[in-house]
Design an enzyme around this catalytic site. Structure first.
Site, mmCIF file in Angstrom:
data_model
loop_
_atom_site.group_PDB
_atom_site.id
_atom_site.type_symbol
_atom_site.label_atom_id
_atom_site.label_comp_id
_atom_site.label_asym_id
_atom_site.label_seq_id
_atom_site.Cartn_x
_atom_site.Cartn_y
_atom_site.Cartn_z
ATOM 1 N N THR A 1 0.845 -1.201 0.000
ATOM 2 C CA THR A 1 0.000 0.000 0.000
ATOM 3 C C THR A 1 0.880 1.250 0.000
ATOM 4 O O THR A 1 1.954 1.244 0.594
ATOM 5 C CB THR A 1 -0.880 -0.002 1.269
ATOM 6 N N SER B 1 1.958 5.335 -2.002
ATOM 7 C CA SER B 1 2.161 6.012 -3.283
ATOM 8 C C SER B 1 3.204 5.303 -4.144
ATOM 9 O O SER B 1 3.092 5.292 -5.378
ATOM 10 C CB SER B 1 2.566 7.470 -3.039
ATOM 11 N N ALA C 1 8.008 1.464 2.167
ATOM 12 C CA ALA C 1 8.397 1.587 3.572
ATOM 13 C C ALA C 1 8.509 3.070 3.915
ATOM 14 O O ALA C 1 8.710 3.914 3.041
ATOM 15 C CB ALA C 1 9.732 0.897 3.828
ATOM 16 N N LYS D 1 6.849 0.782 8.907
ATOM 17 C CA LYS D 1 5.781 0.844 7.924
ATOM 18 C C LYS D 1 4.483 1.255 8.623
ATOM 19 O O LYS D 1 4.378 1.181 9.830
ATOM 20 C CB LYS D 1 5.593 -0.533 7.254
ATOM 21 N N GLY E 1 2.742 4.233 7.545
ATOM 22 C CA GLY E 1 2.420 5.641 7.325
ATOM 23 C C GLY E 1 1.081 5.811 6.624
ATOM 24 O O GLY E 1 0.372 6.789 6.828
ATOM 25 N N GLU F 1 -0.532 -5.406 5.885
ATOM 26 C CA GLU F 1 0.791 -5.518 5.246
ATOM 27 C C GLU F 1 1.618 -6.605 5.924
ATOM 28 O O GLU F 1 2.291 -7.400 5.255
ATOM 29 C CB GLU F 1 1.523 -4.172 5.313
ATOM 30 N N LYS G 1 14.191 7.199 2.294
ATOM 31 C CA LYS G 1 13.689 6.252 3.304
ATOM 32 C C LYS G 1 14.824 5.465 3.983
ATOM 33 O O LYS G 1 14.607 4.789 4.977
ATOM 34 C CB LYS G 1 12.725 5.250 2.650
#
Ligand code: 5RP
Length: 230
Positions: free
Chosen positions: A33, A35, A88, A99, A101, A108, A126
């Site tokens: 999941t 962007s 991540a 993870k 956010g 997940e 990241k």
């Protein structure tokens, strides 16, 4: 003449496309999941005829996959997934991650646990030496929130209930999330084990037991591949 550094969205698109190399033909793919994963899903649509479908980690990813004509299966109907591809918020030198956010950490972790290989896709921002600068998401049962906030305070952290439109955000699982700042998570495995046992914690957003096997890191000079397991 200097050239402009690529925007974060370009790096996300770059690693989203690069992840196609890890898709196993004829298999069902675990899909995360966020962007960066959205870029992967868009790229996956181009080879959807090569896979049997996907197991998704959120309502948002399920909707995007289906809109692009990719079948989404129930995780209970699939024994094992060859690969799980997800983003991540932070990733350390051992492949341990923060993870959640995007609020999808519980599903997940479930999909990661049923996958043989975790491929993390992320832009270079990241990559960290020690986890904890990004506020740690923890999905909690609402009746336990105040107690969990106090338990994090005892560790030196400040936990705040995540809100949406002025009210506590409700996850896909009907629970709440607290975001914890002020932690320095130098031993992610021990930390995850400990916090996971607190009554009322559904999922802690440290992924050490389900750490990445590979990370495709989008950098201004291209995709850097970090292998965490041999
Ligand atoms: C969602 C996640 C995401 O993978 C994480 O937040 C990274 O998101 P993005 O790719 O949008 O930066 O854990 O729960």
């Amino acid at each position: 003449m200097s050239t402009a550094a690529p925007a974060p969205n370009e790096l996300k698109a770059l690693v989203g496309r690069a992840a196609l190399a890890y898709v196993v033909p004829g298999e069902i793919i675990g899909v995360g999941t966020g962007s960066t994963v959205n870029c992967f899903i868009d790229a996956l649509a181009g080879i959807k005829g090569d896979i049997r479908g996907a197991v998704s980690s959120s309502v948002a990813s399920t909707e995007r996959l289906r809109a692009l004509g990719i079948a989404v299966l129930d995780s209970n109907d699939v024994e094992e997934l060859a690969v799980y591809i997800d983003g991540a918020d932070e990733i350390d030198p051992h492949g341990c991650m923060i993870k959640g956010g995007g609020g999808a950490l519980t599903r997940e972790k479930i999909v990661a646990a049923q996958s043989k290989r975790f491929v993390c896709i992320a832009d270079a921002s990241k990559r960290v030496d020690v986890l904890g600068a990004f506020p740690l998401p923890v999905e909690v049962i609402p009746m336990a929130t105040r107690r969990i906030v106090r338990q994090f305070a005892a560790l030196g952290g400040v936990a705040q209930v995540r809100e949406k439109d002025g009210a506590p955000l409700v996850t896909d699982n009907g629970q709440h999330i607290v975001d914890v700042t002020g932690l320095r998570i130098s031993e992610p495995m021990a930390f995850e084990t400990e916090v996971s046992q607190w009554p009322g914690v559904v999922t802690v957003g440290v992924f050490a037991h389900q750490r990445a096997d590979v990370c495709l890191l989008g950098t201004p000079t291209g995709v850097q591949t970090l292998n965490f397991r041999t």
